[in-house]
Design a protein around this motif. Structure first.
Motif, PDB file in Angstrom:
ATOM      1  N   ARG A 252     -49.172 -24.588  46.683  1.00 27.73           N
ATOM      2  CA  ARG A 252     -49.248 -24.805  45.246  1.00 27.73           C
ATOM      3  C   ARG A 252     -50.705 -25.081  44.900  1.00 27.73           C
ATOM      4  NH1 ARG A 252     -45.174 -28.596  42.332  1.00 27.73           N
ATOM      5  NH2 ARG A 252     -46.031 -30.211  43.693  1.00 27.73           N
ATOM      6  N   LEU A 253     -51.130 -24.608  43.736  1.00 34.15           N
ATOM      7  CA  LEU A 253     -52.505 -24.823  43.298  1.00 34.15           C
ATOM      8  C   LEU A 253     -52.503 -25.673  42.030  1.00 34.15           C
ATOM      9  CD1 LEU A 253     -53.835 -21.169  43.718  1.00 34.15           C
ATOM     10  CD2 LEU A 253     -54.363 -23.111  45.193  1.00 34.15           C
ATOM     11  N   PRO A 254     -53.620 -26.357  41.759  1.00 29.02           N
ATOM     12  CA  PRO A 254     -53.673 -27.179  40.532  1.00 29.02           C
ATOM     13  C   PRO A 254     -54.014 -26.326  39.317  1.00 29.02           C
ATOM     14  CG  PRO A 254     -55.695 -27.432  41.767  1.00 29.02           C
ATOM     15  CD  PRO A 254     -54.830 -26.504  42.566  1.00 29.02           C
TER      16      PRO A 254
ATOM     17  N   GLU B  41     -50.439 -34.005  44.815  1.00 31.87           N
ATOM     18  CA  GLU B  41     -49.251 -33.179  44.553  1.00 31.87           C
ATOM     19  C   GLU B  41     -48.605 -33.571  43.224  1.00 31.87           C
ATOM     20  OE1 GLU B  41     -47.389 -30.625  46.107  1.00 31.87           O
ATOM     21  OE2 GLU B  41     -49.298 -30.328  47.136  1.00 31.87           O
ATOM     22  N   PHE B  44     -51.584 -33.110  40.117  1.00 34.00           N
ATOM     23  CA  PHE B  44     -52.296 -31.862  39.822  1.00 34.00           C
ATOM     24  C   PHE B  44     -51.573 -30.574  40.211  1.00 34.00           C
ATOM     25  CE2 PHE B  44     -55.967 -34.887  40.588  1.00 34.00           C
ATOM     26  CZ  PHE B  44     -56.263 -35.032  39.239  1.00 34.00           C
ATOM     27  N   MET B  45     -50.853 -30.591  41.338  1.00 31.42           N
ATOM     28  CA  MET B  45     -50.314 -29.325  41.834  1.00 31.42           C
ATOM     29  C   MET B  45     -49.109 -28.893  40.999  1.00 31.42           C
ATOM     30  SD  MET B  45     -52.466 -28.669  44.102  1.00 31.42           S
ATOM     31  CE  MET B  45     -53.764 -29.627  44.895  1.00 31.42           C
ATOM     32  N   ARG B  46     -49.101 -27.618  40.618  1.00 29.30           N
ATOM     33  CA  ARG B  46     -48.034 -27.091  39.768  1.00 29.30           C
ATOM     34  C   ARG B  46     -47.509 -25.782  40.343  1.00 29.30           C
ATOM     35  NH1 ARG B  46     -48.179 -31.498  38.582  1.00 29.30           N
ATOM     36  NH2 ARG B  46     -48.658 -32.499  36.598  1.00 29.30           N
ATOM     37  N   LYS B  47     -46.231 -25.513  40.038  1.00 29.12           N
ATOM     38  CA  LYS B  47     -45.661 -24.234  40.505  1.00 29.12           C
ATOM     39  C   LYS B  47     -46.261 -23.068  39.730  1.00 29.12           C
ATOM     40  CE  LYS B  47     -41.234 -26.258  41.789  1.00 29.12           C
ATOM     41  NZ  LYS B  47     -39.945 -26.612  41.156  1.00 29.12           N
ATOM     42  N   ASN B  48     -46.497 -23.252  38.427  1.00 26.78           N
ATOM     43  CA  ASN B  48     -47.136 -22.222  37.606  1.00 26.78           C
ATOM     44  C   ASN B  48     -46.459 -20.870  37.802  1.00 26.78           C
ATOM     45  OD1 ASN B  48     -49.067 -21.305  35.778  1.00 26.78           O
ATOM     46  ND2 ASN B  48     -50.587 -20.891  37.361  1.00 26.78           N
TER      47      ASN B  48
END
Lengths: 417, 91
Positions: A252-254, B41, B44-48
């Protein structure tokens, strides 16, 4: 060796009605294996391949692109180039790019139409004035040309701006970076593609990546619509689709991908010879060499991959444009489009290794990646070739979201995000 | 641009709403025991996701209430709307 473009080659080809120009890049069939595969054939990806071949002596490189090169955000931006960023890390990164821009047409033997017509940022409230003054000082400490302008100086530099103090968001001042300007966006992709192709890079279009094959801790290749390609190093430069590629290896990326819109008017005679940006009212404007007004709007606030965007965003931008430039009240807009921009929480890019060996990401450029194209390619090539970042992109690693060492350019860079 | 069926007010233009990002991200129960990686996690981290996404929306220019939406981000089609605290409907 490709034929050099020059006035003589232009005259020579005129005799054959310009029908015998050699192809600027080939259309190769993918090989079974490459030393490096770059995913994404936009400006950043092609520049990465170009510098990998040119500066790091790599020979066996492919760029895979799901559509046609330069058809994504490279062909969808407002072509503004500047380096007046607040923080030292950003100033280093963007000014590195600006310095390459200054000699890029010569280096590539391809006219990227880089025009240092200046970029002016306007202040519309007291906080803007303070922020822009602070940024001007920070820029000058970093060796970046930047000056603060009073309202009268803004009017003198760009006479069509309405500087009446009675409008809703009056112009209280501004900054000017004279080395900043614009370039021809397609030419950047095409110039790098031609240069990379000449050094043996395979540019493979209509080739969509469907999966990434990996062992526990390293990559082995990519599954594409044109078959499996084996490789030990993958550089992902997929802009709005970075998270889609990352999900193929469970990362996963920010990032959040959002539509960003721009529009152009019918072409008119030269009326604005610089670039003017107003972050408070969200309106950017410049004029292309064809005479169209090029207007940048804002992002929608929801995740979407539709390459469209909402009408109310354009309406807001055009309201601001008309208040600042009443002269444009009867201009008609010709085209509107959207690009999908990958936005980081700190509005700074990621040029970084990942937890998987041989997998590198260059993403998160958000609303302002075009200006960085040459520098981004150069630094990403360095990162891939040496398996460690260059000092100019060390701060832009993925780990900053764990350490908390963010490069917060939201608002600080004098640009609305 | 699309319409959103607010569970409290009915169908309205998207411009009346504020997007609140990915839904169902649970606030850590023991914040003091989280590692830096876990904080990253969470924060900041998103599945998007390109496709079906579960997300939060706020009717900021209407009833100002929060609710959940299931939307296909590849074409902006809304599949379902449900209230906060409710289980997402099967789609």
């Amino acid at each position: 060796m490709k034929n050099k473009y020059s006035i003589f080659s232009l005259v020579k080809n005129a005799f054959s009605y310009h029908e015998n120009w050699e192809k600027a890049w080939k259309d190769p069939t993918p090989k079974k294996e490459y030393d490096v595969v770059i995913i994404g054939g936009g400006g950043h990806g092609l520049a990465t391949a170009y510098y990998l071949a040119k500066k790091h002596g790599m020979k066996n490189i492919a760029v895979v692109e799901k559509g046609w090169i330069g058809g994504g955000n490279t062909g969808r931006n407002t072509t503004i180039i500047r380096s007046n960023y607040l923080w030292d890390a950003s100033a280093g990164l963007y000014d590195h790019a600006l310095k390459i821009w200054e000699n890029l047409s010569t280096e590539l033997n391809y006219n990227v139409m880089f025009s240092q017509r200046g970029v002016m940022n306007l202040a519309h409230n007291l906080q803007d004035v303070r922020d822009l003054k602070r940024r001007t000082h920070a820029n000058r400490l970093n060796g970046i040309d930047s000056v603060y302008l009073t309202t009268d100086e803004v009017k003198k530099f760009c006479p069509i701006i309405n500087t009446s103090q009675k409008i809703r968001y009056p112009v209280l001042g501004g900054t000017l970076q004279k080395r900043a300007g614009t370039a021809r966006h397609d030419a950047v992709a095409w110039g790098y593609a031609r240069g990379a192709d000449e050094m043996g890079v395979d540019i493979i279009q209509n080739c969509e990546v469907k999966g990434i094959k990996r062992t526990f801790d390293s990559v082995e290749g990519i599954e594409t619509t044109r078959g499996f390609i084996k490789t030990r190093k993958i550089g992902v430069v997929a802009a709005g689709h970075s998270s889609v590629i990352a999900s193929m290896v469970g990362l996963r990326l920010p990032l959040e991908s959002k539509p960003l819109q721009a529009l152009v008017s019918e072409p008119v005679k030269p009326i604005i010879d610089t670039v003017v940006m107003s972050n408070a009212v969200h309106a950017y404007i410049s004029q292309s060499d064809k005479g169209e007004l090029v207007i940048g709007a804002g992002t929608d606030d929801y995740v979407s991959y539709t390459q469209k965007g909402s009408h109310d965003i354009i309406e807001g931008t055009l309201n601001a444009i008309l208040e600042l430039y009443p002269i444009f009240s009867r201009m008609r807009m010709l085209r509107q489009w959207g690009g999908i921009v990958d936005i980081c929480p700190d509005a700074s890019p990621i040029i970084s290794k990942t937890s998987i060996k041989g997998l590198y990401f260059n993403c998160g450029w958000g609303t302002g990646g075009f200006k960085a194209t040459p520098g981004s390619g150069d630094l990403f090539a360095h990162t891939i070739a040496n398996d460690e970042p260059h000092k100019l992109n060390a701060a832009f690693n993925l780990n900053r979201f764990v350490s908390g060492d963010l490069v917060d350019e939201h608002g600080a860079a004098a640009v609305a995000h | 641009m699309f319409l959103i069926n607010c569970p409290f007010c009915g169908e309205r233009e998207q411009s009346e709403f504020k997007a609140g990002g990915e839904a169902h991200i649970l606030r850590p129960k023991q914040p003091t025991e989280l590692s830096d990686d876990e904080w990253a996690e969470y924060l900041f981290m998103r599945k998007n996701i390109k496709g079906i996404q579960f997300e939060r929306w706020n009717h900021s220019h209407g009833c100002r209430k929060w609710f959940n939406v299931i939307r296909d981000t590849s074409n902006d089609q809304i599949k379902a709307v449900y209230k906060m605290g409710q289980k997402p409907p099967a789609i």
